[in-house]
Design an enzyme around this catalytic site. Sequence first.
Site, PDB file in Angstrom:
ATOM      1  N   GLY A 121       0.827  -1.207   0.000  1.00 45.14           N
ATOM      2  CA  GLY A 121       0.000   0.000   0.000  1.00 45.14           C
ATOM      3  C   GLY A 121       0.857   1.251   0.000  1.00 45.14           C
ATOM      4  O   GLY A 121       1.155   1.811   1.063  1.00 45.14           O
ATOM      5  N   SER A 123       0.886   3.821  -3.250  1.00 46.54           N
ATOM      6  CA  SER A 123       0.263   4.893  -4.038  1.00 46.54           C
ATOM      7  C   SER A 123      -1.081   5.318  -3.464  1.00 46.54           C
ATOM      8  O   SER A 123      -1.831   4.515  -2.900  1.00 46.54           O
ATOM      9  CB  SER A 123       0.077   4.431  -5.485  1.00 46.54           C
ATOM     10  OG  SER A 123       1.313   4.197  -6.108  1.00 46.54           O
ATOM     11  N   SER A 155      -1.954  -3.595  -6.006  1.00 45.16           N
ATOM     12  CA  SER A 155      -2.038  -4.847  -6.760  1.00 45.16           C
ATOM     13  C   SER A 155      -2.336  -6.024  -5.843  1.00 45.16           C
ATOM     14  O   SER A 155      -1.645  -6.258  -4.853  1.00 45.16           O
ATOM     15  CB  SER A 155      -0.729  -5.101  -7.505  1.00 45.16           C
ATOM     16  OG  SER A 155      -0.459  -4.064  -8.411  1.00 45.16           O
ATOM     17  N   GLU A 240      13.358  -4.332  -4.514  1.00 43.66           N
ATOM     18  CA  GLU A 240      12.722  -4.579  -5.803  1.00 43.66           C
ATOM     19  C   GLU A 240      13.670  -4.270  -6.955  1.00 43.66           C
ATOM     20  O   GLU A 240      13.647  -4.947  -7.986  1.00 43.66           O
ATOM     21  CB  GLU A 240      11.465  -3.705  -5.913  1.00 43.66           C
ATOM     22  CG  GLU A 240      10.687  -3.910  -7.201  1.00 43.66           C
ATOM     23  CD  GLU A 240       9.499  -2.971  -7.307  1.00 43.66           C
ATOM     24  OE1 GLU A 240       8.538  -3.341  -7.991  1.00 43.66           O
ATOM     25  OE2 GLU A 240       9.527  -1.880  -6.708  1.00 43.66           O
ATOM     26  N   GLU A 362      10.092   9.095 -15.428  1.00 42.30           N
ATOM     27  CA  GLU A 362      10.441  10.484 -15.126  1.00 42.30           C
ATOM     28  C   GLU A 362      11.357  10.558 -13.897  1.00 42.30           C
ATOM     29  O   GLU A 362      12.337  11.306 -13.878  1.00 42.30           O
ATOM     30  CB  GLU A 362       9.166  11.300 -14.885  1.00 42.30           C
ATOM     31  CG  GLU A 362       8.326  11.528 -16.129  1.00 42.30           C
ATOM     32  CD  GLU A 362       7.473  10.318 -16.505  1.00 42.30           C
ATOM     33  OE1 GLU A 362       6.866  10.340 -17.582  1.00 42.30           O
ATOM     34  OE2 GLU A 362       7.423   9.347 -15.721  1.00 42.30           O
TER      35      GLU A 362
END
Length: 377
Positions: A121, A123, A155, A240, A362
């Site tokens: 959790g 975003s 997700s 990750e 970005e």
Amino acid sequence: MDAFRAEFAAFLDAHLPAEAEARERSRSSAHVPDWARRWQRTLFDAGWLLPGQPAEFGGRDATLPQQLAHLEELAHRRIYHSFNPQGLGIIAASLITFGTAEQKRRWAVPILRAEITAALGMSEPEAGSDLASLRTRAVLDGGTFTVDGQKIWTSGAHDADVLLAFVRTDPDAPRHQGISALLIPTAAEGVVRRPFGSIAAEDDLDFNEVFLTDVRVPRENLVGPLNEGWRVANGSLGHERTLLWLSFAERLEDLVQDAADVGAGQEWYATLLMDLQALRLLGYRQLGPDRDPAELSVLKLLGSEAVQSASLHALEAHGTDALPHPARTGPYHHMNNEAFIASWFERYARSFAGTIAGGTSEIQRNIVAERILGLPR
């Protein structure tokens, strides 16, 4: 390293589930079918789940080159490492690094053994890539946090047993401070999960909105020190990112094989071959003792955008034949994730996740500009 790879290959030959056993497919990134749970436990018990970890966490203290050999062998056979990738690669790894002994016993090991599954959790609405802008708030009163807020793009949340959620615990602190990490059981009162479809398909239910209303979380579920969640978050993404480039190399390798029928002799296909070679060579550089963490941004940027570009070219080259859904565009392997060989449209649509998850393109460009090129902010 060759002996290590040969030992793992022999293990796979002896223990890989048969196709008939692995018939049930995963429905989300936190839904692990029973056969896949058994397989993950088999890997854990033999030290082949996360070889770089010690034995108590499913490993064998493998070196980084040995870990690479392990993942390359899985990719060569198109074996999906875990059907709960965030649980395995981010959340359990974060608990091993930042968690207490009790958190490792209660949460990390069950996640690694696929006894429970986990979702991340991070975003929020209006705070996608900018974690420092999160507004989900947790108020500590005695030994209990009360959490209120909303997460988005979470997700697999509807299939997960627990969330590793980042929350604001000091609203008066500067943006990058006052954030904490909490383990929130999804069965807790006040947790509402709403899955929604993606651009790939209406029934592609992985993304979730998660609403947290007066959710009570015991202080013992705090991961790392209070108000130091930024450090936990960077560590989570660091887990990750270390070998994240290899997953993009795998997707490029798949594209080389699956798009050869329309790509041979085409400039874009030659670019695909060169991008794959460049990514692997740059990635191997990161295995040495002088690796620069900032260079991982170069790998992430190159890999994710190369996959997206090649997927678009393959989609365009196949024309209207690329649009029917569902479809299969690569060889079926019962241990693989079918999303990787779905219709050409779906493969292209899913490529956007690679340029967003783990830090957007970005953000990667900013890191490259500031930390590698030395450009001003």
